[in-house]
Each structure stands twice: as C-alpha cells, then as structure tokens.
Design an enzyme around this catalytic site. Structure first.
Site: not given
Ligand SMILES: Cc1cc2nc3c(=O)[nH]c(=O)nc-3n(C[C@H](O)[C@H](O)[C@H](O)COP(=O)(O)O)c2cc1C
Length: 354
Positions: A107, A131, A157, A226, A250
């Site tokens: 992450s 991100y 994402t 994603k 998510h």
C-alpha cells in the site's frame, strides 16, 4: 479456540488480538456496510458445476500474470498500516507472500518503507499501489523509490478521490497511533508526519482518463487500474493504456451500495475481451471463491482481509497460514471440479443460483 481451520476462524482470532479501534479500522466498510457484506455474500449465489472422471492425480494452481509466474492465482492486496495489526507488519506479510509463491502488493499507506519491505523478502515479487497526488512530483517520487527497490508493477487506485465514510472509526474515535507512520508518502511529500486524513488531502480528486494515459505513457512500470466495477470503465482503462485492471470496490470501504465485485466481474471481463489481464478482489474467503472468480474470467484475485487476519493473529506465521489455507482449499476445489490446472476453469464450471 483450537487451531484455526479456515479464514473465519482467523478472523475471530484476530478480533480477540486487536483493540476495538484497530479492529474496526481493518474490518469496517463505508456507510451501512452493504457493499462490505455483499462482496462476501454474493459468492453464495454462484454455484460450482463439477465435472467428474477427469484425471486429477496432479493438480496445479500455477498461473502467470503480466509475465510474473505465480504458484497460486492470488496476490496479497495492498492494505494500509500493517504494523497496526502486528509488529511483523509489511515485512512479515512480504515474507508470507513469498512463501506462498505470490506477489506482495504494498500500500502507499505502508507503515514500513518500500525498500525495507523489499529487503525483508529479497527474492519475493512485489508490486506497489499508488494514488495520483495533486503534486505529481510526490507520485513520481513514490514510483521512483518503488522501482529502485525492485517493485515490478504499479496498482493505481482510482476509487478513492476522497476517503469513504467509515462509521466504525467515528464510533470508536479511532486514529492511527502516532508511532505508526506512513513513511513512503511522508518521504515523497517531504513531510515529517502525515495522518491518513492529511494523506487523502494530498490525493488529486480531479484526475481523469487523460491523466491515466499520461501516467501510462511516462511510467517504466506497467500500471494496473485498481478500483473499477463497470463495463464502461473497464473498456476505458484498456483504451487509455492500462496494463491490467483490478475489479474492486476497495473492500466495501468507499462507495456503499456498490455491487459485489463478483457480480460486476462478468461485464468487465466482456468489455476487456482478453486484451489485458483482469484481476478482482473483495469478499474472497475460500478457495472455492477463488475458483468462482477464475471461472468467471478473472486472471487472478487479490486477498485483502484474510491475510491481514492471519497477520494480526500470529504475525508472519499467521499470514502464511491464511495463504496456505486458501491454497489448499483451491487445490481441492480444482480437483473436485475436474480441473487439473487453474486455467482449465471456464464459465461452464459456474452457474448463478436459481
Ligand atoms: C484495512 C484496509 C486498508 C486498505 N488500504 C488500502 C490502500 O491503502 N490502498 C488500496 O488501494 N486499497 C486498500 N485497501 C483495499 C484492499 O486493497 C482490497 O481492495 C480489499 O481489502 C479487498 O477486499 P477483502 O478485504 O474483502 O479481501 C484496504 C483494505 C483494508 C481492509
């Protein structure tokens, strides 16, 4: 409880280990948690159609995704702040993923530096979740650090321009403890410390498909998108240069009342039409769930909370146990379905419950 035998057991054991705030953060979803529940419950509605008298004396769970050979058709999903679950944190999770023969997706909100996670499992395969930040320099710095540390693909994402309304956190008053940091973003953004809310404030809510195309054009690493769940977006992702998609909501933490991902998968698979790999996550708790997703056209799946419950229960060993459980269940499911390989699964092996 005696030794855990399935993911639900691990979930109960993790619940006993975690303090209520941390548990709510990990377990919770957005709003009424309809989507959170739906993700898992939707697998009840997909039945498996076994074929018999097939030689299943040898069963292989192996597959290849984006040129990466995996022992199992599942990857470890990017999940934030794993040091909050256990002191082994992301390093332990990366070792567990390597032991299972699969990829660890880290992450952006990792509580351990990307390079340190890489050192923990140097032979392991790893992808990085990112991100798109308002300051593209921050995004670039994160990507550069990941590439340098041997991360081989990026998961961009796109379902979190803002954080979802996670009501459990409001009720428990949960805040990530000060000692759990987000060093990857802090380093990239040049901040000493950032709360999750401050991180989300850095995320650019104005990005569009044009930005994706630009990012894909600039990036040396393949970019998977994603967090989409419609045929329209699946088609746009291909058109704008994505190397793959992850059909994901998510884990029910963003838009509540969105459909279960497994119900959204067929239309996304149809729209992509084999041009790029299609991955899926959300609610996968059994090897049979993995089989359903593959039969409906996914190339692989991502495992979120199940690995996290293992980590919370017993660190790296617990995360390994979670991945082993899913591996054994999947191997047995393939054998009982009459599929000697994961790729032998097809739409003929599933039907919607009447
Ligand atoms: C506690 C928690 C933190 C997460 N953090 C991230 C994150 O930082 N980035 C991201 O792209 N997805 C994140 N996710 C979503 C997961 O990558 C994945 O989509 C989801 O967990 C899949 O659902 P499952 O938990 O039912 O397997 C997070 C999920 C959870 C439960």
């Amino acid at each position: 409880m005696t030794d855990p035998v399935n993911i639900a057991d691990l979930e109960r054991l993790a619940f006993e280990k975690l303090d209520p705030g941390a548990h709510g953060y990990f377990a919770g979803g957005a709003g009424d948690e309809r989507t959170l529940r739906r993700n898992a419950a939707a697998y009840d509605d997909w039945e498996l159609r076994p074929r018999v008298l097939v030689d299943v004396s040898e069963v292989s769970t192996r597959t290849t995704v984006l040129g990466t050979e995996l022992e199992v058709p599942f990857l470890v999903a990017p999940v934030a702040f794993q040091l909050l679950a256990h002191a082994d944190g992301e390093a332990g999770m990366a070792r567990a993923a390597h032991a299972a023969g699969t990829v660890m997706c880290l992450s952006s909100l990792t509580s351990t530096r990307a390079a340190e996670v890489a050192q923990a499992a140097p032979e392991g395969r790893r992808w990085m979740q990112v991100y798109c930040f308002r300051d593209r320099g921050v995004t670039r710095a994160m990507v550069d650090e990941a590439a340098e540390a041997g991360y081989e693909a990026l998961l961009l994402t796109v379902d979190a321009p803002y954080a979802g309304k996670r009501e459990r956190d409001f009720r428990t008053g949960f805040e990530v403890p000060a000692e759990i940091r987000a060093p990857a973003i802090e380093a990239a953004a040049g901040h000493k410390s950032l709360t999750p809310a401050e991180v989300f404030a850095l995320v650019d809510p104005s990005i569009t498909w044009k930005d994706l195309e630009q990012l894909c054009g600039e990036s040396k690493l393949p970019i998977l998108v994603k967090g989409l769940i419609t045929r329209e977006d699946a088609g746009l992702a291909v058109e704008h240069g994505a190397a793959g998609i992850v059909v994901s909501n998510h884990g029910g933490r963003q838009l509540d009342n969105a459909p279960a991902t497994i119900d959204a998968l067929p239309e996304c698979v149809e729209a992509v039409a084999g041009r790029i790999p299609v991955l899926i996550d959300g609610g996968i708790r059994r090897g049979t769930d993995v089989a359903v997703a593959l039969a409906l056209g996914a190339d692989a799946v991502l495992i979120g909370r199940p690995a996290l419950w293992g980590l919370a229960w017993d660190g790296e060993a617990g995360a390994r146990r979670a991945l082993e459980m899913l591996t054994h269940e999947l191997r047995l499911a393939l054998a009982l379905l009459g599929c000697p390989t994961a790729s032998a699964l097809s739409a003929d092996h599933v039907q919607r419950r009447a």
